[in-house]
Design an enzyme around this catalytic site. Structure first.
Site, PDB file in Angstrom:
ATOM      1  N   PRO A   1       0.807  -1.224   0.000  1.00 34.92           N
ATOM      2  CA  PRO A   1       0.000   0.000   0.000  1.00 34.92           C
ATOM      3  C   PRO A   1       0.838   1.270   0.000  1.00 34.92           C
ATOM      4  O   PRO A   1       0.439   2.273  -0.593  1.00 34.92           O
ATOM      5  CB  PRO A   1      -0.834  -0.121   1.282  1.00 34.92           C
ATOM      6  CG  PRO A   1      -0.103  -1.102   2.139  1.00 34.92           C
ATOM      7  CD  PRO A   1       0.559  -2.054   1.191  1.00 34.92           C
ATOM      8  N   TYR A   2       2.019   1.241   0.632  1.00 36.60           N
ATOM      9  CA  TYR A   2       2.873   2.425   0.615  1.00 36.60           C
ATOM     10  C   TYR A   2       3.388   2.694  -0.796  1.00 36.60           C
ATOM     11  O   TYR A   2       3.202   3.788  -1.344  1.00 36.60           O
ATOM     12  CB  TYR A   2       4.050   2.259   1.575  1.00 36.60           C
ATOM     13  CG  TYR A   2       5.100   3.343   1.400  1.00 36.60           C
ATOM     14  CD1 TYR A   2       4.837   4.650   1.795  1.00 36.60           C
ATOM     15  CD2 TYR A   2       6.330   3.064   0.814  1.00 36.60           C
ATOM     16  CE1 TYR A   2       5.777   5.657   1.610  1.00 36.60           C
ATOM     17  CE2 TYR A   2       7.282   4.058   0.636  1.00 36.60           C
ATOM     18  CZ  TYR A   2       7.003   5.350   1.032  1.00 36.60           C
ATOM     19  OH  TYR A   2       7.936   6.343   0.837  1.00 36.60           O
ATOM     20  N   GLY A   3       4.041   1.702  -1.403  1.00 33.17           N
ATOM     21  CA  GLY A   3       4.588   1.894  -2.737  1.00 33.17           C
ATOM     22  C   GLY A   3       3.512   2.235  -3.751  1.00 33.17           C
ATOM     23  O   GLY A   3       3.710   3.091  -4.625  1.00 33.17           O
TER      24      GLY A   3
ATOM     25  N   SER B   1       0.616   3.735  -3.185  1.00 26.11           N
ATOM     26  CA  SER B   1       0.119   5.097  -2.963  1.00 26.11           C
ATOM     27  C   SER B   1       1.129   6.135  -3.431  1.00 26.11           C
ATOM     28  O   SER B   1       0.755   7.181  -3.963  1.00 26.11           O
ATOM     29  CB  SER B   1      -0.231   5.310  -1.488  1.00 26.11           C
ATOM     30  OG  SER B   1       0.927   5.266  -0.664  1.00 26.11           O
TER      31      SER B   1
ATOM     32  N   GLN C   1       5.128  -6.049   2.321  1.00 31.19           N
ATOM     33  CA  GLN C   1       5.614  -4.741   1.873  1.00 31.19           C
ATOM     34  C   GLN C   1       7.071  -4.544   2.278  1.00 31.19           C
ATOM     35  O   GLN C   1       7.890  -4.071   1.490  1.00 31.19           O
ATOM     36  CB  GLN C   1       4.745  -3.628   2.461  1.00 31.19           C
ATOM     37  CG  GLN C   1       5.234  -2.236   2.076  1.00 31.19           C
ATOM     38  CD  GLN C   1       4.163  -1.196   2.255  1.00 31.19           C
ATOM     39  OE1 GLN C   1       3.464  -0.848   1.312  1.00 31.19           O
ATOM     40  NE2 GLN C   1       4.018  -0.709   3.473  1.00 31.19           N
TER      41      GLN C   1
END
Length: 356
Positions: free
Chosen positions: A151-153, A155, A298
């Site tokens: 989800p970080y990458g 986003s 992640q």
């Protein structure tokens, strides 16, 4: 231009988002040392006090509030968008709210503020990471990637799309993205977490830690940000990193050594770690367990496979040359080690804050 004429030129004015965080504080200090005047968006009383202590003018406001952003940007020439939500676990919607919608609000406000000439944002090298596989000497020709397990990458990739699509949203407005890999340096919050993990006996090297990696000292990133205020092409992204490369084990061991901590040699294969992370992810979601799992997919995508980047485009178009060597950065951290010993208990949650 004569020296007298140059000295009479009014100071340049910039807005920094995420100014109370790891990168933002260093950027504010660097800007002020270069003669800029600095405003910093502040979400809390603590953030206001922090940026004010650095010499910046705090401007109360929320990242997703376009009206407060427009007021903060009024009269500013450059916006340095540093704020981000970084964690190794969490809901995609939470990451998107800051890293995508926050970026959208920043560029929309900049487009509505005629004084802003450039928005320079800190993206992430992770935006090109897809399925886990070795990646060597990657450059800006690779497409952006999104994956459900990251989800970080994902986003950050979508946030970068929003940023660069806003280039030319009004005449005279340019947007650029810088993509650093692992950011490090004195007071880095991630090191607090690593130290705590080692001391708790939970440390294991994925694939023995032999995977090659690129890194970016925080001062090298700040140097690139200042260059991007005037150099580079609008609508483009640039990888920036240290001159040296190493392996995960050699680099992280050197960071831990600045705190007089040594990680054990325990290792786990990438395949086993990936399976374990998947099982833990399901358990944490279904049972609604608080906190982060000990290992996430992640995290494994970020550090579990070889990943090195090319900085040739930044060198050619930004005039970027790394200013801090690995030796210099580590030496500076060792000198300040007593100040930060045991800092995790006090500052460990900073790594999850909106300010990068």
């Amino acid at each position: 231009m004569t020296a007298a004429a140059s000295s009479s030129r009014p100071p340049r004015l910039a807005l920094v988002t995420g100014g109370s965080g790891f990168v933002g504080t260093r950027l504010i200090v660097r800007l002020l040392s270069e003669g800029w005047q600095v405003r910093a968006l502040a979400r809390s009383v603590d953030s206001e006090a922090k940026v004010k202590s650095l010499g910046a003018r705090p401007v109360p406001g929320e990242l997703n509030d376009e009206q407060s952003l427009r007021k903060a940007m009024d009269g500013c020439e450059v916006v340095f968008h540093v704020a981000a939500h970084f964690k190794l676990w969490g809901q995609q919607t939470v990451f998107d709210a800051v890293n995508v919608e926050g970026t959208r609000a920043v560029v929309n406000a900049a487009a509505a503020t005629t004084s802003v000439r450039r928005v320079v944002a800190v993206s992430a090298a992770a935006v090109v990471m897809g399925d886990p596989e070795p990646m060597f000497d990657v450059d800006e020709s690779l497409p952006l990637q999104t994956r459900a397990f990251s989800p970080y990458g994902s986003s950050k990739a979508e946030g970068e799309r929003v940023l660069l699509a806003a280039n030319g949203a009004r005449p005279g407005l340019e947007t650029l993205a810088l993509r650093p890999p692992f950011i490090w340096g004195g007071e880095m919050p991630t090191l607090d977490h690593m130290v705590e993990t080692v001391r708790a006996g939970r440390w294991q090297w994925v694939s023995g830690g032999e995977q090659a990696m690129s890194s970016c000292h925080v001062d090298n990133l700040c140097h690139a940000l200042l260059l991007a205020a005037d150099a580079g092409r609008g609508g483009h992204a640039y990888f920036v990193a240290d001159a040296e490369r190493g392996t995960l084990k050699s680099f992280i061991s050197s960071l831990l050594a600045t705190r007089e901590v040594t990680a054990p040699d325990k290792a786990i294969s990438f395949r086993m770690a990936w399976i374990a992370a998947g099982i833990m992810g399901v358990a944490w979601r279904r049972l609604r367990i608080k906190g982060e799992p000990p290992i996430t997919r992640q995290m494994l995508r970020l550090i579990g496979q070889p990943f090195t980047i090319s900085i040739r485009k930044a060198q050619a178009e930004l005039g970027y040359t790394p200013q801090i060597t690995m030796h210099e950065g580590l030496s500076a951290m060792r000198k300040t080690q007593p100040k930060f010993a045991g800092a995790y208990a006090q500052h460990g949650e900073r790594r999850t804050s909106v300010a990068s």
